[in-house]
Structures are given as structure tokens and as C-alpha cells.
Design an enzyme around this catalytic site. Structure first.
Site, PDB file in Angstrom:
ATOM      1  N   GLY A   1       0.868  -1.049  -0.062  1.00  6.72           N
ATOM      2  CA  GLY A   1       0.485  -0.202  -0.225  1.00  6.72           C
ATOM      3  C   GLY A   1       0.811   1.157  -0.321  1.00  6.72           C
ATOM      4  N   ASP A   2       0.664   2.444  -0.691  1.00  7.81           N
ATOM      5  CA  ASP A   2       1.874   3.709  -1.300  1.00  7.81           C
ATOM      6  C   ASP A   2       1.239   4.369   0.271  1.00  7.81           C
ATOM      7  OD1 ASP A   2      -1.014   4.464  -0.934  1.00  7.81           O
ATOM      8  OD2 ASP A   2      -0.780   5.808  -2.646  1.00  7.81           O
TER       9      ASP A   2
ATOM     10  N   THR B   1      -5.977   1.199   0.352  1.00  8.53           N
ATOM     11  CA  THR B   1      -7.574   1.584   0.950  1.00  8.53           C
ATOM     12  C   THR B   1      -7.611   1.867   2.443  1.00  8.53           C
ATOM     13  OG1 THR B   1      -7.425  -0.137  -0.426  1.00  8.53           O
ATOM     14  CG2 THR B   1      -9.690  -0.161   0.796  1.00  8.53           C
TER      15      THR B   1
ATOM     16  N   ASP C   1       6.385  11.486  46.827  1.00 14.86           N
ATOM     17  CA  ASP C   1       6.223  10.025  47.244  1.00 14.86           C
ATOM     18  C   ASP C   1       6.054   9.550  48.536  1.00 14.86           C
ATOM     19  OD1 ASP C   1       6.249   7.407  45.999  1.00 14.86           O
ATOM     20  OD2 ASP C   1       8.317   8.226  45.213  1.00 14.86           O
TER      21      ASP C   1
HETATM   22  C1  SPV Z   1       9.242   5.465  41.285  1.00 18.50           C
HETATM   23  O1  SPV Z   1       9.309   5.734  39.330  1.00 18.50           O
HETATM   24  O2  SPV Z   1       8.593   5.900  41.936  1.00 18.50           O
HETATM   25  C2  SPV Z   1      10.418   4.579  41.423  1.00 18.50           C
HETATM   26  C3  SPV Z   1      11.467   4.305  41.260  1.00 18.50           C
HETATM   27  O3  SPV Z   1      10.023   3.702  42.354  1.00 18.50           O
HETATM   28  S1  SPV Z   1      12.299   5.152  41.823  1.00 18.50           S
HETATM   29  O4  SPV Z   1      11.971   6.836  42.047  1.00 18.50           O
HETATM   30  O5  SPV Z   1      13.987   5.263  41.660  1.00 18.50           O
HETATM   31  O6  SPV Z   1      12.207   4.753  43.319  1.00 18.50           O
HETATM   32 MG    MG Z   2       7.992   4.678  43.710  1.00 14.35          MG
END
Ligand code: SPV
Ligand code: MG
Length: 432
Positions: free
Chosen positions: A90-91, A122, A205
Site C-alpha cells: 500500500g502506498d 485503501t 512520594d
Molecule cells: C518510581 O518511579 O516511583 C520508583 C523508582 O519507585 S525510584 O523513584 O527510583 O524509586
Molecule cells: Mg516508586
């Protein structure tokens, strides 16, 4: 009689494929190549029907003389074997990342007087619908979930990139480059990082973003992508809660959860020993893995044990002893983490682990030890490489600088040349 070659990767034959065969028959005997499973995985074409079954399907098409397996996106081997007079396609392959493949085929054929035939691609309502259905199928939990195990079996190293939203999911899904020797390259999987998911929500985190909210992130991503998901499950929380998490992740179509052998208030591993972090005992963490494995309902899902011994400076022997114990407790993979710039301790772990275990997948996150390539890691037995935070770390400074400059100049003109165009942003996301 001349020979005409075409290569298919499709799981479903539609009008477009039949048209190619019809055109091909005008030039000679038609040989169809079936792009192998291994070759399909890196270019948005993950097969939902295995290659043997696809070959059977192609054999049933009227006018097809022979079906062969094409084991690479590149045509070198089949052209050498079959010496077709024509290659027909197909092109649509004249544009975009496939154009390099076409150019190479033209050269290969030219060497002995062969020719490429491009037939108008197509694309009507029926074809569009089939394309969409195939994509939808890939995004379904039962297909997506098993894809990580399939990838580990098929490729020397699975490359995962962080995603924390629909948009970053789309970047991981769609980014494709023409790499070395014209080979197309893509990420294989997505990592839903606790760091980036929390950061995107403006939270630290520390397992503060609750599971319901993390699941919402997964749903935002699964709605618009098809690639397999590896979920950062932090410590997994209480074992009594973890078993529910496993079931929910399976239901969402997630392929793997990685939990780390820490307890109490979790802090990001990259703090190392700068903050207080407590490692769970081997017995405690093994019990959590075993409970998760018992709760799991599908064979596809993976629970990967993450070992923090190197991060917490508990030594190589401790890391290896834990790896052995966690595999015995049922872990489907081992993630070993380090925050050293030098990859030496990671490689030492991998070599020593591989001396007694050749099969359990090893996962690494080279955020600090970023000089080492995927290929070198694979040589030491690594199966999955996760780029855990680079999208977030590149986006934040860019956004911050734009915000500062607009404040500085009291207008947006000065930042304009580093922005995508308005046309590009309003057409970035396709409507169904
Ligand atoms: C994350 O990405 O949250 C991880 C990897 O757990 S680290 O940040 O290196 O712990
Ligand atoms: Mg993590």
C-alpha cells in the site's frame, strides 16, 4: 512466470489486503510474507493472533501461491531467499517511519532489476472500523495483561517508560523513531511510577496518593493506549490490603505489580540512607508475596519483588539472599535497585543472581546509573529496563520556564517559538 511479494502483519483480512492481492496477481505468482510475532512487537502491531495462525489465514486468500515467514521489519532475508521480481505494498509506506524500509527495499530490488509497486492505500469506513476494532482488542484487559510475559519471551530486553496520565501514556504508546540501520524503535511497556503519579498530583512520594486514585490514573492511561502496564505498588501496603490490590490490577488489565521490601513510612528510594527507611524482614515480605500470588486469579499477572538492600547499604549478600527467598515465595521477577552512578553493583548482582537462577526475569531502573545501555544490561541477564521518571523531569523545567517568562514579559510572545503550534495542540488528539 514472475513472482510478486507482499508482507502482511494483520490479524484480519480486509478489503485493502484483498486489493493488494488482486493487483499483485496481475504481475505474477503471489507470495505473502507473514511478519513474525517477534518482528511485529516494536511497531504498533502487537499480534493478537500468533504467527502460525496468521500464516494459515493468509493461505486461505484466493490467489496466494505461497506463504512464508518474514522475521524482520526489513526485507533483506526474504528478498535474498525469494528474489521476487516485484514487491507490492500500500502506498502508505511512502510516508512516515516506514518510508525508510521502502527506500531500502527499492535499493535491494534495483540490484537485480526488481521493482516496487505501490498501490493506493485503501482507507474507507470498513477498513477504519477494522483498524479501530483491532486497536480496541489490544487495549482489552485480557490481551494487555498477558503482553508483558509475551514480550519477555520474545525480546532480549523490554523497554518501559513512565506514564502518569493519558497524555504521557500516548507519548509512550506512539513515539517511534528510525534507529540504527533504519530499524524502527518504540517503547514496549509503561511504568506507572509512584514518584511521577504523586508528583503530577502535587503530592510527595510517600504512599499518600491512595490506591483508588492510583487506579484512576491507570484508567486514564488504559482508555487511550494498548501497551502493557507495570504498576509501581510501593510497599504493597498491608498484606490484607495488597491481596485486594492484586485483584483490582488484574481486572484493570495491568501486567505486573512491583512491590518493594520496605515497611513503615515509605520514602523514595533515591533518598537512600539520607532519610529513615525500614526494610521488611525476609519472612514478612515473603509472606506478602505469597499472599498476593494466592489471591491472583489469572496466570498472566506478575508480582515482582523489589529489593532495597543496595539502596539501604545492607550489602550484596543480603540482596542475593532476599532474591532467592522472594523467588521461593512465588515472586515472578526481581527488581534490583541502586542509586549509585556506577552500574557496577547492579551488574554484580545480576551476574551473581544469574549464576543460580537463569529464568526469573530481572528488572532494573537506571535513573542514577544512566551511562549503561539497554544492550549491556541485557548481556548481564536483565529482562526489563524501566525509564522511571524522565518524562516528568523533562516536562517540569520546560513548564516552569514558560511560566516565569510570561510573568517576566507580561505577554506570551517571547515564549512562542518554544511552544507547539495552536494547530498542533488542537489536532494532537484524534476524535474517534
Ligand atoms: C518510581 O518511579 O516511583 C520508583 C523508582 O519507585 S525510584 O523513584 O527510583 O524509586
Ligand atoms: Mg516508586
Amino acid at each position: 512466470m514472475k513472482t510478486v511479494y507482499t508482507c502482511f502483519s494483520t490479524d484480519v483480512i480486509h478489503e485493502g489486503h484483498l486489493n493488494i492481492i488482486k493487483e499483485a496477481r496481475k504481475y505474477g505468482n503471489v507470495i505473502v510474507g507473514c511478519l513474525s510475532d517477534k518482528a511485529s512487537i516494536r511497531y504498533n502491531r502487537f499480534p493478537t493472533v500468533p504467527e502460525e495462525k496468521r500464516m494459515e489465514l493468509y493461505r486461505t486468500i484466493e490467489g496466494v501461491e505461497k506463504v512464508v515467514l518474514q522475521d524482520s521489519m526489513h526485507y533483506d532475508d526474504v528478498i535474498e531467499d525469494l528474489h521476487p521480481d516485484f514487491v507490492i505494498h500500500g502506498d502508505n509506506w511512502s510516508k512516515g517511519p516506514e518510508a525508510a524500509i521502502r527506500t531500502h527495499v527499492v535499493e535491494l530490488l534495483k540490484a537485480y532489476g526488481g521493482e516496487v509497486i505501490d498501490v493506493p492505500y485503501t482507507y474507507n469506513e470498513d477498513v477504519r472500523k477494522i483498524d479501530l476494532q483491532l486497536k480496541e482488542k489490544l487495549s482489552m484487559p485480557e490481551y494487555r495483561r498477558k503482553r508483558l510475559r509475551q514480550l519477555i519471551a520474545m525480546t532480549p530486553v523490554v523497554k518501559a517508560m513512565e506514564a502518569h496520565s493519558g497524555l504521557t501514556g500516548l507519548i509512550v504508546e506512539k513515539t517511534v523513531i528510525e534507529g540504527k540501520e533504519g530499524k524502527l524503535d518504540q517503547f514496549d511497556a509503561m511504568w506507572i511510577s509512584s514518584l511521577c503519579d504523586s508528583t503530577a498530583k502535587g503530592k510527595p512520594d510517600i504512599e499518600l496518593v491512595d490506591m483508588t486514585s492510583r487506579f484512576r490514573t491507570i484508567e486514564d492511561i488504559t482508555e487511550v493506549t494498548t501497551k502493557p502496564i507495570i504498576f509501581d505498588g510501593d510497599t504493597g501496603g498491608l498484606t490484607e490490603h495488597f491481596v485486594y490490590t492484586v485483584r483490582s490490577l488484574e481486572r484493570l488489565g495491568v501486567s505486573a505489580v512491583i512491590i518493594e521490601d520496605k515497611k513503615g513510612l515509605k520514602k523514595n528510594s533515591l533518598f537512600g540512607t539520607e532519610v529513615e527507611q525500614t526494610q521488611a524482614t525476609i519472612e514478612e515480605f515473603s509472606a506478602k508475596i505469597a499472599a498476593g500470588k494466592k489471591a491472583q486469579l489469572t496466570d498472566d499477572f506478575m508480582i515482582i519483588a523489589r529489593i532495597e538492600s543496595l539502596i539501604l547499604e545492607k550489602g550484596m549478600e543480603d540482596a542475593l539472599e532476599r532474591a532467592k527467598a522472594f523467588v521461593a515465595a512465588g515472586a515472578d521477577g526481581i527488581m534490583i535497585h541502586s542509586r549509585k552512578k556506577d552500574p557496577a553493583e547492579i551488574l554484580e548482582f545480576c551476574d551473581k543472581f544469574r549464576a543460580f537462577d537463569q529464568t526469573t526475569p530481572i528488572v532494573v531502573v537506571p535513573s542514577s546509573f544512566n551511562v549503561i545501555t539497554e544492550e549491556e544490561l541485557a548481556e548481564h541477564g536483565v529482562n526489563i529496563v524501566i525509564y522511571a521518571n524522565q518524562l516528568t523531569r523533562s516536562a517540569f523545567p520546560a513548564m516552569q520556564k514558560t511560566a516565569e517568562d510570561i510573568l517576566r514579559y507580561h505577554r506570551a510572545k517571547e515564549v512562542d517559538d518554544r511552544l507547539m503550534s495552536i494547530k498542533d495542540i488542537i489536532t494532537l488528539i484524534d476524535e474517534i
